[in-house]
Design an enzyme around this catalytic site. Structure first.
Site, short mmCIF file in Angstrom:
data_model
loop_
_atom_site.label_atom_id
_atom_site.label_comp_id
_atom_site.label_asym_id
_atom_site.label_seq_id
_atom_site.Cartn_x
_atom_site.Cartn_y
_atom_site.Cartn_z
N HIS A 93 -4.57 -3.46 6.52
CA HIS A 93 -4.38 -3.75 5.10
C HIS A 93 -5.74 -4.18 4.54
CE1 HIS A 93 -2.69 -4.93 1.33
NE2 HIS A 93 -3.05 -6.19 1.49
N ASP A 98 0.83 -1.20 0.00
CA ASP A 98 0.00 0.00 0.00
C ASP A 98 0.87 1.26 0.00
OD1 ASP A 98 -2.38 -1.68 0.40
OD2 ASP A 98 -1.53 -1.98 2.38
#
Length: 354
Positions: free
Chosen positions: A209, A181
């Site tokens: 996440h 990410d």
């Protein structure tokens, strides 16, 4: 031919010039789910030194479930065929005890995948059983001070289960992957500004996440021909920073699935290598990265969950960056992700005690 007298003088003046470096001993690296797509992508990266450095020999331990044994053996054959100089051995097995035995680093990619129609609680239930078992193998068989990276989703809560069932393993030695990410955030900023991604640093991914993660560009900087400047000044568009940027990074995994009909593999493998490399070898001075680590209460995040923070790494240890200013918008997003992780923790504990 250099005269001995000159060599002796050089040795006395500049001893480091003539000192031969001791070759490093091989370390053992475990990859679970190694016959899967991410596993297939990451094992040659590790064997080429992209994770632990170009001078670090490795012995790869690869684990997968019994029905993947033939595919796993095929991966082993390909690694042998690649004739990789840093690769000093390959073990392929479906036995957890054998896979974890003596490993110095563990990249846990194997897990129960989310299938169509599955609720989040169903996914957590399936993975609690897997990570409870792997926690036992980790604690009993891995090398002391083994560093662990959990990749399989739900990564943050899988890391928590691992910690709970391997109490002898320090919490600081267990982490989960949010570097993918983080890298996605850097990529989006670089594209927006028309600069190289290597010129952008210090974005942050806070939280889980999952789609509640908060990609935060408010502390990021970019190098330009006029020097290093805040990304917020260069973009000068709050709507893009708070809406489009955040949404694109949050949904990037889904976009990849829609485009290639499979989940992110190459980028996930690359991010896992980045995560471990920076953890082991250190982050560049003045630069932080995002890692899912066990919360110590920093920034008001509840204790007892694995949460993505900005961290710096030195000598194999990570530290949460302190003192960043958090505005009300960021705080609301961070709390949303913390609340989701708290819910996941409750679900996991429910299945653990069932």
């Amino acid at each position: 031919m250099i005269p001995n007298s000159l060599l002796q003088r050089l040795a006395s003046w500049c001893p480091w010039l003539l000192r031969e470096e001791e070759p490093k001993r091989p370390v053992k690296v475990l990859v679970t789910g190694a016959a899967g797509q991410i596993g297939y992508a990451i094992v040659p990266m590790i064997a080429r030194g992209l994770m632990l450095g170009p001078d670090q020999p490795v012995v790869l331990h690869m684990l997968d479930i019994p029905r993947m044994a033939d595919a796993l053996n095929g991966v082993k054959m390909e690694l042998v065929d690649a004739a990789l100089p840093l690769l000093r051995g390959v073990e392929a097995t479906s036995d957890e005890a054998e896979a974890f035995r003596g490993v110095n680093f563990a990249v846990l990619i194997g897990g129960w995948p989310r299938k169509e129609g599955m609720e989040r609680k169903d996914l957590i239930a399936k993975n609690v059983a897997i990570y409870k078992s792997q926690a036992s193998a980790l604690q009993q068989h891995a090398a002391p001070n083994c560093k662990v990276l959990v990749v399989a989703n739900p990564a943050n809560t899988n890391a928590l289960v691992l910690k709970e069932f391997a109490p002898a393993v320090p919490a600081k030695n267990i982490s989960c992957l949010t570097r993918l990410d983080h890298n996605r955030a850097l990529g989006q900023i670089a594209e927006k500004l028309g600069v190289h991604v290597g010129d952008v640093r210090n974005a942050v991914v806070w939280g889980n996440h999952s789609s509640t993660q908060f990609p935060d560009a408010s502390h990021a900087t970019a190098r330009t021909e006029h020097g290093e400047r805040p990304v917020t000044d260069l973009v000068a568009d709050d709507k893009w920073l708070r809406e489009e940027f955040v949404g694109v990074v949050q949904q990037r995994g889904a976009a990849v699935i829609q485009a290639r009909k499979q989940s992110s593999s190459l980028s996930a493998a690359s991010a896992a290598c980045d995560h471990m490399r920076d953890w082991v070898l250190g982050t560049p001075k003045g630069t932080w990265v995002s890692m899912g680590v066990y919360s110590d209460g920093s920034y008001g995040v509840p204790d007892g969950i694995f949460y993505s923070f900005p961290v710096t790494c030195e000598k194999g240890e990570w530290s949460i960056v302190q003192g960043l200013q958090i505005d009300d918008f960021a705080r609301s997003k961070m709390e949303l992700s913390a609340n989701e992780l708290d819910e996941e923790r409750s679900m996991a504990y429910e299945f653990v005690s069932a």
